[in-house]
Design an enzyme around this catalytic site. Structure first.
Site, PDB file in Angstrom:
ATOM      1  N   ASN A   1      -4.776  10.260  16.591  1.00  0.00           N
ATOM      2  CA  ASN A   1      -5.542  10.097  17.840  1.00  0.00           C
ATOM      3  C   ASN A   1      -6.867  10.848  17.829  1.00  0.00           C
ATOM      4  O   ASN A   1      -7.787  10.491  18.566  1.00  0.00           O
ATOM      5  CB  ASN A   1      -4.682  10.449  19.066  1.00  0.00           C
ATOM      6  CG  ASN A   1      -4.226  11.887  19.073  1.00  0.00           C
ATOM      7  OD1 ASN A   1      -4.292  12.564  18.047  1.00  0.00           O
ATOM      8  ND2 ASN A   1      -3.758  12.362  20.197  1.00  0.00           N
TER       9      ASN A   1
ATOM     10  N   GLU B   1       1.528  21.699  17.387  1.00  0.00           N
ATOM     11  CA  GLU B   1       0.886  21.205  18.606  1.00  0.00           C
ATOM     12  C   GLU B   1       1.563  19.870  18.894  1.00  0.00           C
ATOM     13  O   GLU B   1       1.304  18.875  18.239  1.00  0.00           O
ATOM     14  CB  GLU B   1      -0.622  21.076  18.371  1.00  0.00           C
ATOM     15  CG  GLU B   1      -1.409  21.024  19.654  1.00  0.00           C
ATOM     16  CD  GLU B   1      -1.774  19.606  20.027  1.00  0.00           C
ATOM     17  OE1 GLU B   1      -0.987  19.007  20.788  1.00  0.00           O
ATOM     18  OE2 GLU B   1      -2.807  19.115  19.553  1.00  0.00           O
TER      19      GLU B   1
ATOM     20  N   CYS C   1      -2.669  14.172  23.656  1.00  0.00           N
ATOM     21  CA  CYS C   1      -1.542  15.023  24.059  1.00  0.00           C
ATOM     22  C   CYS C   1      -1.825  15.715  25.393  1.00  0.00           C
ATOM     23  O   CYS C   1      -0.894  16.170  26.050  1.00  0.00           O
ATOM     24  CB  CYS C   1      -1.273  16.080  23.000  1.00  0.00           C
ATOM     25  SG  CYS C   1      -0.912  15.364  21.420  1.00  0.00           S
TER      26      CYS C   1
ATOM     27  N   GLU D   1       6.190  11.348  27.915  1.00  0.00           N
ATOM     28  CA  GLU D   1       4.759  11.117  27.770  1.00  0.00           C
ATOM     29  C   GLU D   1       4.546   9.612  27.509  1.00  0.00           C
ATOM     30  O   GLU D   1       5.127   9.059  26.574  1.00  0.00           O
ATOM     31  CB  GLU D   1       4.334  11.932  26.544  1.00  0.00           C
ATOM     32  CG  GLU D   1       2.897  12.055  26.285  1.00  0.00           C
ATOM     33  CD  GLU D   1       2.655  12.937  25.055  1.00  0.00           C
ATOM     34  OE1 GLU D   1       3.506  12.985  24.141  1.00  0.00           O
ATOM     35  OE2 GLU D   1       1.593  13.574  25.020  1.00  0.00           O
TER      36      GLU D   1
ATOM     37  N   GLU E   1      -4.745  26.842  18.547  1.00  0.00           N
ATOM     38  CA  GLU E   1      -5.804  26.381  17.654  1.00  0.00           C
ATOM     39  C   GLU E   1      -7.132  26.543  18.382  1.00  0.00           C
ATOM     40  O   GLU E   1      -7.214  26.368  19.596  1.00  0.00           O
ATOM     41  CB  GLU E   1      -5.587  24.914  17.312  1.00  0.00           C
ATOM     42  CG  GLU E   1      -4.286  24.686  16.564  1.00  0.00           C
ATOM     43  CD  GLU E   1      -4.202  23.288  15.983  1.00  0.00           C
ATOM     44  OE1 GLU E   1      -4.172  22.319  16.761  1.00  0.00           O
ATOM     45  OE2 GLU E   1      -4.185  23.171  14.756  1.00  0.00           O
TER      46      GLU E   1
END
Ligand code: SIN
Length: 497
Positions: free
Chosen positions: A157, A258, A292, A389, A466
Site C-alpha cells: 500500500n 506495524e 493501516c 479493518e 518507525e
C-alpha cells in the site's frame, strides 16, 4: 511501460550489489492494478537467494558500521535527492503496480524522501550516555550500536515509503539490510535500490529479493530462522505479524511490527462539521481506504450524526473513481480480488444488520477491482465493519450519546494503531487523547503521518516505532561499558586536599 529514466525499470533482484535473476530463472508477473494486465516480470526468488542476500549483508556490515555517522548520512541524503529527482518515474511505478492516483503517489515519494532526509540527519545523533558511577574508581558508559543485519518485509500500500521508513533508519544506525517487497509492488522497490546504488551505497548494504505470494512465507521464515538477521521489521497483517514473531523467537532477534488497525474517528457535537468531513475524506479515502491508519469507524455524537453522514455522502459523491494515471481521479482500484471481496462482505453484512446505505455499496461499473465509494449510516457494533479493518472505500457512521460511550466504543477492539477525534473543547481533546488505547491520536486532523514523529501501534497493532527520533532504536542495541580505573581518582583527589 515507459519511464523518463528507463534505467529505473529494473526487473531483476538486487543481491550483493549485483542485479540477478532467480537461481532457477523463474519469474513472477507484475500486474497493473487498474487494468489487471501483466506489464513486467521480476524473479521468483526463494530461500536460497535470500540466504545469499543475508550473507552479503553480513559481509558488508563490518565496513558499513565503521563509517563515520556523517558518511552514512551523506549517502542517505544523496539517495533522498535522487528519489526527489526521480519523483515522476517513481510515482508512475507506484500507480501502475499499486493503483493509487498519481497525485497521491507523488505525495508518497515526497513522504519517502522525507524519511531518507530525516535519518540522514539522525545518523549523527546516535548519542550514548555517561552515568554517574556507583564507585569512585569506575566510569560507566552506554553506547548505541547497530544490531547487525536487518530484514524488512514491506507492504504494497506504500511501496516506496514503507521501504525507506525501515531502510533509512537501519542504514543510519549502521545496519545492513535485506528487503522483501510485497509481491504486488516489486518494481518500486527495485527502482529505489537502483537509486541507492547511484547514491553510492556499497555492495551488500541493501539487498532486495523479489518473489510471489506463494513463496513469500518461505522467505519470511528464512529471515526469522537466520541467526545472522538480528532485527526483523514487518508491515502488514496482524495474522502474518504474529506468525513472524513466533518464528523469530527461536533466534531471539529484535522484532518490530506495524500491523493492522481499526481506527476510530470520533466527532463530538461541538466539532467544526466542515473540518470533520474534510478530515474524514483524508483519513478514509486516501489510497482507496487501503492504509493501516484509515479511519474505519466514524463515531458521531447523536445530535450531529445525521448531518455528518449526509455531508460526508455529498462530499464522497464528488470523488472520482478511475485508473490512477487519469487526470482528476481521486480513488483508484483495490489491490486485488480478495480485498474487493472483503469490502463487499462488510457492506452486505452492514446492510443485513440494518445499516442505511447513503451512497455506493457495490462494485464500480469500471469493473476490475474498483469499488464505488460508500457511506453507510446507522452502523452498530455488531457489524463486521465495527470489528475488522475494511481496507476499502467504505465509511460507516455510528451514533453515540456521550464522551464516556465514545471512548468505550473507540477502545473496543484489539487494534491500537491510529485514532482520530474532532472537538473544539481543549480539555476534552486532552482527556480523549489520553484515554484512547492507540499508538497515535489525531486531534482535529485526519492526517497524522510524518517522518519526524514516531509511527506505530499498541495491542494487536504491533511493536516498536518507525520514523521520528525513536525509529532508529529498532536497529540499535545498548552496550553498557563499565570502566575500572587503575587509580581511584576520587580517593586520590581526596588525599591531595
Ligand atoms: C500504512 O498504511 O501502513 C502506513 C500509512 C502511513 O504511513 O501513513
Amino acid at each position: 511501460m515507459q519511464l523518463a529514466d528507463s534505467d529505473l525499470l529494473r526487473t531483476e533482484g538486487f543481491v550483493d550489489g549485483r542485479w540477478c535473476p532467480a537461481d532457477d530463472r523463474s519469474e513472477v508477473a507484475v500486474v497493473n492494478a487498474a487494468s489487471r494486465e501483466a506489464f513486467a516480470t521480476v524473479p521468483r526468488m526463494g530461500p536460497a537467494e535470500t540466504t545469499r542476500a543475508i550473507a552479503a549483508a553480513a559481509a558488508a556490515f563490518p565496513v558499513w558500521k565503521r563509517l563515520l555517522a556523517h558518511e552514512r548520512g551523506h549517502v542517505l541524503r544523496r539517495w533522498s535527492e535522487l528519489v526527489r529527482e526521480a519523483a515522476d518515474d517513481l510515482a508512475r511505478l507506484i500507480t501502475a503496480e499499486g493503483g493509487k492516483p498519481l497525485a497521491e503517489a507523488r505525495g508518497e515519494v515526497t513522504y519517502a524522501a522525507g524519511f531518507l532526509e530525516w535519518f540522514a540527519e539522525e545518523a549523527r545523533r546516535a548519542y550514548g550516555e555517561i552515568i554517574p558511577p556507583h564507585q569512585t574508581d569506575k566510569r560507566l558508559l552506554v553506547l548505541q550500536q547497530p544490531v547487525g543485519v536487518a530484514a524488512a518485509i514491506t507492504p504494497w500500500n506504500f511501496p516506496a515509503a514503507m521501504i525507506v521508513r525501515k531502510a533509512a533508519a537501519a542504514l543510519a544506525a549502521g545496519c545492513t539490510m535485506v528487503v522483501k517487497p510485497a509481491p504486488q509492488t516489486p518494481l518500486t522497490a527495485l527502482a529505489l535500490a537502483a537509486l541507492a546504488e547511484r547514491a553510492g551505497l556499497p555492495a551488500g548494504v541493501l539487498n532486495v529479493v523479489t518473489t510471489d505470494a506463494a513463496t513469500s512465507p518461505a522467505i519470511g521464515e528464512t529471515f526469522c530462522r537466520s541467526r545472522s538477521v538480528r532485527a526483523l521489521s514487518f508491515t502488514g497483517s496482524t495474522a502474518v505479524g504474529t506468525l513472524l514473531a513466533a518464528q523469530a523467537a527461536a533466534t531471539v532477534k529484535k522484532v518490530s511490527l506495524e500491523l493492522g488497525g481499526n481506527a476510530p474517528f470520533v466527532v463530538f457535537a461541538d466539532a467544526d462539521l466542515d473540518a470533520a468531513v474534510e478530515g474524514a475524506i483524508a483519513a478514509k479515502f486516501r489510497n482507496a481506504g487501503q492504509t493501516c491508519v484509515c479511519a474505519n469507524r466514524f463515531y458521531v455524537e447523536a445530535p450531529l450524526a445525521d448531518a455528518f453522514a449526509r455531508q460526508l455522502a455529498e462530499r464522497v459523491g464528488g470523488l472520482q473513481v478511475g485508473s490512477g494515471d487519469t487526470d482528476g481521479v481521486t480513488v483508484g482500484p483495490l489491490i486485488d480480488e480478495r480485498g474487493l471481496a472483503k469490502v463487499e462482505r462488510h457492506v452486505a453484512d452492514a446492510e443485513a444488520r440494518g445499516g442505511t446505505l447513503l451512497l455506493g455499496g457495490h462494485r464500480h461499473p469500471l469493473g476490475g477491482t474498483f469499488f464505488a465509494p460508500t457511506v453507510i449510516a446507522g452502523a452498530t457494533s455488531e457489524m463486521l465493519i465495527a470489528q475488522e479493518e475494511t481496507f476499502g472505500p467504505v465509511a460507516a457512521v455510528f451514533p453515540f450519546q456521550d464522551e464516556a460511550e465514545a471512548v468505550t466504543l473507540a477502545n473496543a477492539t484489539d487494534a491500537g494503531l491510529a485514532s482520530y477525534c474532532y472537538t473544539r473543547d481543549l480539555s476534552r481533546a486532552f482527556r480523549v487523547a489520553e484515554a484512547f488505547d492507540y499508538g497515535m491520536v489525531g486531534i482535529n486532523t485526519g492526517m497524522l503521518s510524518t517522518p519526524v514523529a514516531p509511527f506505530g501501534g499498541v495491542k494487536a497493532s504491533g511493536l516498536g516505532r518507525e520514523g521520528g527520533r525513536h525509529g532508529m532504536e529498532e536497529y540499535q542495541e545498548l552496550k553498557y561499558v563499565c570502566l575500572h580505573l587503575d587509580d581511584d581518582v576520587g580517593a586520590s583527589a581526596a588525599r591531595s586536599r
